[in-house]
Design an enzyme around this catalytic site. Structure first.
Site, PDB file in Angstrom:
ATOM      1  N   GLY D  11       0.839  -1.209   0.000  1.00 48.64           N
ATOM      2  CA  GLY D  11       0.000   0.000   0.000  1.00 48.64           C
ATOM      3  C   GLY D  11       0.865   1.248   0.000  1.00 48.64           C
ATOM      4  O   GLY D  11       1.890   1.283   0.675  1.00 48.64           O
ATOM      5  N   ARG D  25      19.169  11.300  -3.815  1.00 51.40           N
ATOM      6  CA  ARG D  25      20.106  12.376  -3.531  1.00 51.40           C
ATOM      7  C   ARG D  25      21.300  11.870  -2.702  1.00 51.40           C
ATOM      8  O   ARG D  25      22.430  12.279  -2.922  1.00 51.40           O
ATOM      9  CB  ARG D  25      19.386  13.511  -2.789  1.00 51.40           C
ATOM     10  CG  ARG D  25      18.274  14.174  -3.625  1.00 51.40           C
ATOM     11  CD  ARG D  25      18.791  15.272  -4.504  1.00 51.40           C
ATOM     12  NE  ARG D  25      17.842  15.724  -5.506  1.00 51.40           N
ATOM     13  CZ  ARG D  25      17.040  16.797  -5.405  1.00 51.40           C
ATOM     14  NH1 ARG D  25      17.063  17.545  -4.320  1.00 51.40           N
ATOM     15  NH2 ARG D  25      16.244  17.130  -6.404  1.00 51.40           N
ATOM     16  N   ARG D  72       0.988  -5.467  -6.416  1.00 48.72           N
ATOM     17  CA  ARG D  72       1.235  -6.781  -5.820  1.00 48.72           C
ATOM     18  C   ARG D  72       1.789  -7.697  -6.895  1.00 48.72           C
ATOM     19  O   ARG D  72       1.487  -7.556  -8.068  1.00 48.72           O
ATOM     20  CB  ARG D  72      -0.082  -7.364  -5.296  1.00 48.72           C
ATOM     21  CG  ARG D  72      -0.531  -6.693  -4.037  1.00 48.72           C
ATOM     22  CD  ARG D  72      -1.454  -7.591  -3.227  1.00 48.72           C
ATOM     23  NE  ARG D  72      -2.315  -6.709  -2.434  1.00 48.72           N
ATOM     24  CZ  ARG D  72      -3.607  -6.510  -2.671  1.00 48.72           C
ATOM     25  NH1 ARG D  72      -4.205  -7.168  -3.661  1.00 48.72           N
ATOM     26  NH2 ARG D  72      -4.309  -5.684  -1.946  1.00 48.72           N
ATOM     27  N   SER D  73       2.611  -8.653  -6.499  1.00 48.03           N
ATOM     28  CA  SER D  73       3.171  -9.573  -7.473  1.00 48.03           C
ATOM     29  C   SER D  73       3.067 -11.001  -6.965  1.00 48.03           C
ATOM     30  O   SER D  73       3.734 -11.394  -6.009  1.00 48.03           O
ATOM     31  CB  SER D  73       4.643  -9.225  -7.734  1.00 48.03           C
ATOM     32  OG  SER D  73       5.228 -10.222  -8.541  1.00 48.03           O
ATOM     33  N   ASP D 103       5.291  -4.914   5.946  1.00 50.75           N
ATOM     34  CA  ASP D 103       5.781  -6.252   6.275  1.00 50.75           C
ATOM     35  C   ASP D 103       5.743  -7.209   5.084  1.00 50.75           C
ATOM     36  O   ASP D 103       6.629  -8.059   4.958  1.00 50.75           O
ATOM     37  CB  ASP D 103       5.100  -6.830   7.529  1.00 50.75           C
ATOM     38  CG  ASP D 103       3.594  -6.753   7.464  1.00 50.75           C
ATOM     39  OD1 ASP D 103       3.063  -6.396   6.398  1.00 50.75           O
ATOM     40  OD2 ASP D 103       2.946  -7.055   8.479  1.00 50.75           O
ATOM     41  N   THR D 126       4.433   2.789   5.384  1.00 48.73           N
ATOM     42  CA  THR D 126       3.061   2.294   5.553  1.00 48.73           C
ATOM     43  C   THR D 126       2.347   3.226   6.518  1.00 48.73           C
ATOM     44  O   THR D 126       2.963   3.727   7.453  1.00 48.73           O
ATOM     45  CB  THR D 126       3.016   0.856   6.105  1.00 48.73           C
ATOM     46  OG1 THR D 126       1.723   0.619   6.675  1.00 48.73           O
ATOM     47  CG2 THR D 126       4.049   0.634   7.192  1.00 48.73           C
ATOM     48  N   ASP D 128       0.164   2.339   8.578  1.00 51.87           N
ATOM     49  CA  ASP D 128      -0.379   1.583   9.713  1.00 51.87           C
ATOM     50  C   ASP D 128       0.443   1.677  10.992  1.00 51.87           C
ATOM     51  O   ASP D 128      -0.064   1.411  12.080  1.00 51.87           O
ATOM     52  CB  ASP D 128      -0.555   0.114   9.331  1.00 51.87           C
ATOM     53  CG  ASP D 128      -1.618  -0.067   8.263  1.00 51.87           C
ATOM     54  OD1 ASP D 128      -2.558   0.746   8.227  1.00 51.87           O
ATOM     55  OD2 ASP D 128      -1.507  -1.005   7.465  1.00 51.87           O
ATOM     56  N   ASP D 130       2.474  -0.273  12.277  1.00 49.20           N
ATOM     57  CA  ASP D 130       2.538  -1.492  13.097  1.00 49.20           C
ATOM     58  C   ASP D 130       3.802  -2.311  12.822  1.00 49.20           C
ATOM     59  O   ASP D 130       3.782  -3.524  12.936  1.00 49.20           O
ATOM     60  CB  ASP D 130       1.275  -2.329  12.895  1.00 49.20           C
ATOM     61  CG  ASP D 130       1.029  -2.649  11.432  1.00 49.20           C
ATOM     62  OD1 ASP D 130       1.786  -2.149  10.573  1.00 49.20           O
ATOM     63  OD2 ASP D 130       0.088  -3.402  11.145  1.00 49.20           O
ATOM     64  N   ARG D 155     -17.429  16.437  13.490  1.00 54.09           N
ATOM     65  CA  ARG D 155     -17.916  16.929  14.779  1.00 54.09           C
ATOM     66  C   ARG D 155     -18.765  18.190  14.623  1.00 54.09           C
ATOM     67  O   ARG D 155     -19.712  18.408  15.363  1.00 54.09           O
ATOM     68  CB  ARG D 155     -16.779  17.172  15.752  1.00 54.09           C
ATOM     69  CG  ARG D 155     -17.319  17.327  17.184  1.00 54.09           C
ATOM     70  CD  ARG D 155     -16.216  17.490  18.179  1.00 54.09           C
ATOM     71  NE  ARG D 155     -15.164  18.251  17.553  1.00 54.09           N
ATOM     72  CZ  ARG D 155     -13.877  18.020  17.731  1.00 54.09           C
ATOM     73  NH1 ARG D 155     -13.506  17.060  18.519  1.00 54.09           N
ATOM     74  NH2 ARG D 155     -12.988  18.750  17.125  1.00 54.09           N
ATOM     75  N   ARG D 172      -6.298  -2.591  10.324  1.00 51.77           N
ATOM     76  CA  ARG D 172      -6.843  -3.949  10.276  1.00 51.77           C
ATOM     77  C   ARG D 172      -6.421  -4.730  11.526  1.00 51.77           C
ATOM     78  O   ARG D 172      -7.187  -5.482  12.079  1.00 51.77           O
ATOM     79  CB  ARG D 172      -6.346  -4.646   9.000  1.00 51.77           C
ATOM     80  CG  ARG D 172      -7.412  -5.480   8.336  1.00 51.77           C
ATOM     81  CD  ARG D 172      -7.068  -5.774   6.898  1.00 51.77           C
ATOM     82  NE  ARG D 172      -7.488  -4.702   6.001  1.00 51.77           N
ATOM     83  CZ  ARG D 172      -7.015  -4.523   4.779  1.00 51.77           C
ATOM     84  NH1 ARG D 172      -6.072  -5.311   4.312  1.00 51.77           N
ATOM     85  NH2 ARG D 172      -7.472  -3.533   4.039  1.00 51.77           N
ATOM     86  N   GLY D 186     -11.281  14.288  20.299  1.00 54.13           N
ATOM     87  CA  GLY D 186     -12.197  14.478  21.419  1.00 54.13           C
ATOM     88  C   GLY D 186     -13.304  13.434  21.449  1.00 54.13           C
ATOM     89  O   GLY D 186     -14.425  13.727  21.853  1.00 54.13           O
ATOM     90  N   ALA D 187     -12.977  12.222  21.022  1.00 52.25           N
ATOM     91  CA  ALA D 187     -13.993  11.162  20.972  1.00 52.25           C
ATOM     92  C   ALA D 187     -14.315  10.654  22.363  1.00 52.25           C
ATOM     93  O   ALA D 187     -13.496  10.734  23.277  1.00 52.25           O
ATOM     94  CB  ALA D 187     -13.501  10.006  20.102  1.00 52.25           C
ATOM     95  N   GLU D 188     -15.512  10.124  22.504  1.00 53.12           N
ATOM     96  CA  GLU D 188     -15.937   9.581  23.788  1.00 53.12           C
ATOM     97  C   GLU D 188     -15.469   8.136  23.961  1.00 53.12           C
ATOM     98  O   GLU D 188     -15.243   7.675  25.084  1.00 53.12           O
ATOM     99  CB  GLU D 188     -17.473   9.648  23.903  1.00 53.12           C
ATOM    100  CG  GLU D 188     -17.988  10.987  24.359  1.00 53.12           C
ATOM    101  CD  GLU D 188     -17.853  12.075  23.298  1.00 53.12           C
ATOM    102  OE1 GLU D 188     -17.747  11.734  22.099  1.00 53.12           O
ATOM    103  OE2 GLU D 188     -17.847  13.264  23.655  1.00 53.12           O
ATOM    104  N   LYS D 214     -25.764  15.032  27.669  1.00 50.98           N
ATOM    105  CA  LYS D 214     -24.842  15.164  26.543  1.00 50.98           C
ATOM    106  C   LYS D 214     -25.579  14.593  25.333  1.00 50.98           C
ATOM    107  O   LYS D 214     -26.213  13.544  25.432  1.00 50.98           O
ATOM    108  CB  LYS D 214     -23.586  14.336  26.843  1.00 50.98           C
ATOM    109  CG  LYS D 214     -22.389  14.658  25.988  1.00 50.98           C
ATOM    110  CD  LYS D 214     -21.157  13.932  26.546  1.00 50.98           C
ATOM    111  CE  LYS D 214     -20.070  13.848  25.514  1.00 50.98           C
ATOM    112  NZ  LYS D 214     -19.457  15.148  25.175  1.00 50.98           N
TER     113      LYS D 214
END
Lengths: 323, 323, 323, 323
Positions: D11, D25, D72-73, D103, D126, D128, D130, D155, D172, D186-188, D214
């Site tokens: 990706g 360079r 992809r190959s 990876d 990547t 991700d 990870d 929001r 994933r 600011g997520a709950e 709320k």
């Protein structure tokens, strides 16, 4: 007409690439060959001319600046220079031109077209929006949004510190950029060449606000304001109101760059197509523009000599909205 | 500890609101009352102190500037002033403080803490990133991205016109902002206080590039560079290379504003919580910071006196990458 | 008229706050009191009405969403509900209303105005731009730019991987958002409710491009296209062209938010002022809009029943430009 | 080593171009020739290999996607395919490789290096984050900021309408993107694969907030959360809380694109240089990464098999901050 050339000239503006792309694609669509002329009239004289295919302009619509570059040319101001330019065009078999630029560009195009009879159609590419014959020029909407984004950031710090910011935006001869920046930026005062604003008025307005316990202010100054540039205005005001903390920011060249907005991409694309179609319909010596949502072609001479008037209601709006 | 106060002081920086929010929420989470002190030490002396509840900081994490405002206070530099400040805190029953700011803020906090014994913990809120005791300060990442965004725009126009742009970024004493701007902005040269760069070197580098037919260049100048600011450097260079078209842009206060980046929101939140937890654990007279991903508390006196050293490898990177 | 109310209703759009601000400031400027009604008709019925002063709307012009909130109200669709709403307005002494919203809002306003004689003027606040009586609605320019920004990002990954992206933008009944996204995003195909595009045509266009060794494509699908939404269209196309790698992205609610563009702030401010001035001039039951740069008031009944027609030239432009 | 190759695989991620540029360079700086391999292992097998000079990578540092493309190959997964790939490299005289990817890329590189002895150094490209062996991967910071920008917009509309938004971000197998999005947005609630969150807990948290009056909530869901994706979670929650207005937005591929942030440009540049220097120092079969601000080379086999653990404190922060 089998072969046309396209070039950009004068100060660059966001959307020029979108316009070049539209010229190329519209020409290909019509079976016309297109050549790109590098560095405006200077490159024309030097023969810096290369074929552009449909994929030459792939992935360019979103890019700021101009892929054909721009430059000033003293040589083109001479008959000699223009003769050489024409010779180069003949060599490449170019029968018509699309010129993307501002009034300097069109002044040159007008003379060139009259002297050598080569049809030229212009697209208004300048951030200044001061061209007669179109409601908006290519790059104007982007420049205003870029300036406004900077003003939003400055207001964060103005509010945090109780400061008066004098922000200078582009506009040597007009307030077209200053006005929407002032309205959209929630400014208290706007200073533009088209309307006289004395330092005293600025001082009075700020003092009145201060006395009503307002502590942060934004003043938008068009660089060509008759009362002076932002630095000069701020200095005068600071003298009269020594207890305020005055700061100056000059937005400068940032306003010329950046990825064009949707409106600029649309306008540039529409006018690029219109330039090619205009040439094929036999038009020449005109600029393509959009007035009241409709496509119009205005003679170069009018775009250069007539003045576009800013809506005076917009100036009044700044006062109403900063109540 | 049942009641704490929080304030911002010195130059504002993006993420200060996120930090205030974290202080408030962490305190509420721990059952501690929080009071917001407006305009830093000045407001403390005047008793501009109000209760903050959890919802006082709703919808603030993304906002630039500081909702508690900031100001300089000459009074607090006097024993008299500090005594009055302490009296106000007592009046409100405030037993500990979170101070968000830079070295000026912590210098004051250090004295105040020693004189009156009130525990204070600091969070590094400054765009300059020149505080010992933390890898990054709150607002630094945002300021760099804002500057870089402007540089990207300027490069559009630099490339279109064959120009040399001298762009001045913030950094009175350090090149922390200049370095990533130069690397990230693809600049040819960077001039920072920590490394000597003679005008002659700049001239030579530009001339070498020009001779290899490179025609547009970007030079990033930290405002405090020993060779002068961007305007001065550009003027010297222009004299030596009259055939180049040199332009100057000073980014200025725009760099202080704007919605904080993810990294700044995360850092501010983490340190805001750490300040509250630190107070409750009995710490005082220290700044919370993140070093190598780990939370550390560094005595104020060290943050003020020790110098954070810029990685010299980064300076070398500019040369390698502009090959 | 001494006292007016203002509310937002229906889907929120960027610029609604700028419009509320302009209503408040224009009213204050004229010596008229303003009350904000929360959550549209629902809050009107419940009497959620509070005084707004000039500084109630400070620092709101740049904010997305609506500070007065919005909601649907089933109760207002009943005579009973409207009677209660009117009673509340009477209680607060409100003599005229500014309604910011779309056709649902104006349908309600029209009935309410006819039943109870209270003058109402509307401002077109919707991202959809499908209201008759104005060239652009408040929020439309921002939504298009937000969508375009996302499309620019998706093209990065489309180009890197040789993929066909089907991007769904808002537009249940019209292609007003889809068209500039397609032109500005350099899309190969646009699918809108106003023009029939068969799956076969899409397949043919993609196959032709593929055979000319073009490997990445963007198809913009208005959510209300008669051929299906983006997921459905992509699935059909993938069946016909199994060797292509089709992906779907639904931009969704992101398009509703964000800081308004300069154009939206200007439009919202201008129309907010026009609503107040219109009320004071004795107008009612009309929507304020800008047509060909001029302010016009159009009866609600026309804005609801007449259809605004998309310029068919724009659809053709997509074909020309993707040559 | 006189000649090296560089490619991107898997990706795409923002900053890949900045990394390619640095590789080119740095190689030029060291007097080493560089070849670009198009479309990863697939292009290697097909011999899609071209010389890259210093100016081949001009003006690319700010661009999203990858100029070398990715694919992809399946062929490279066979010994046959790898033999052909190696033959192509020999043909071009390529003695070492820089592999930019994740990876999957390094798994392939590891086998290839062991089978044919060609030295390969990897750069972690990547979104991700990870990958074991580096604190941050190239593209991660940009992806998080892009997602956060979208969440800020959502929001606006969530607040305006009293809604519960379930926003799905990439991830994933990990919550590396979800966590800063939740804290910064600011997520709950945040739902990530690394921590179990039952639907019941989500329902309880929302109900508690609702009962405390709320009315708008944001829940960030990593696409790979064990409780389901955002659509599934929202559907379950809506059943349990029918009086709430639940909406879903899937951010999708937008997160992969866009101009890289300053941090990503810096990281990409630093690691690109490190890959070249590592090859010249005789290293192979390792990935270059930054851990605690220091450059480290980690064997491919460790980057693939070892797991990077998310700081559990960050999950707790979401709870503290949404008090």
């Amino acid at each position: 007409m089998k072969r046309i050339g396209v070039f950009t000239s004068g100060g660059d503006s966001p959307g020029m690439n979108a316009c070049i792309r539209a010229v190329v694609r519209a020409a290909v669509h019509q079976g016309v060959e297109v050549y790109g002329i590098t560095r405006g009239y200077r490159g024309m004289i030097k023969g810096e001319i290369t074929r552009l295919e449909s994929n030459s302009v792939s992935n360019t619509i979103q890019k700021g600046g101009t892929m054909l570059r721009s430059a000033r040319s003293k040589e083109f101001m001479t008959k000699e220079g223009r003769r050489e330019a024409y010779a180069q065009l003949k060599k490449f078999g170019i029968e018509g031109l699309v010129a993307i630029g501002g009034d300097g560009t069109f002044t040159g195009a007008n003379i060139f077209c009259e002297e050598f009879g080569i049809p030229i159609i212009g697209a208004p590419g300048t951030i200044d929006n001061d061209l007669y014959g179109t409601d908006y020029t290519i790059g104007y909407d982007t420049a205003v949004n870029t300036a406004l984004d900077a003003i939003d950031k400055i207001r964060d710090t103005a509010d945090s510190h109780d400061r008066v910011f004098f922000i200078e935006v582009m506009g040597r001869d007009s307030g077209y950029i200053a006005i929407p920046c002032a309205i959209g930026g929630g400014a208290e005062i706007v200073m533009i060449p088209e309307a006289e604003t004395s330092i005293q008025t600025v001082v009075d307005t700020l003092r009145t606000g201060w006395d009503r316990s307002k502590t942060s202010f934004i003043v938008i100054v068009a660089e060509g304001d008759e009362a002076g540039n932002a630095t000069e205005v701020a200095s005068e005001v600071q003298k009269a109101l020594p207890y305020m903390d005055a700061r100056v920011t000059i937005l400068g060249h940032v306003q010329r760059g950046g990825s064009p907005t949707a409106a600029d991409r649309l306008l540039a694309s529409r006018l690029g197509i219109a330039c090619v179609e205009g040439l094929l319909e036999g038009r020449k010596n005109v600029m393509a523009g959009i007035v009241d949502s409709k496509l119009v072609y205005t003679p170069f001479i009018e775009t250069i000599t007539k003045q576009k008037i800013i809506n005076p209601h917009f100036i009044q709006m700044v006062n109403i909205l900063s109540v």
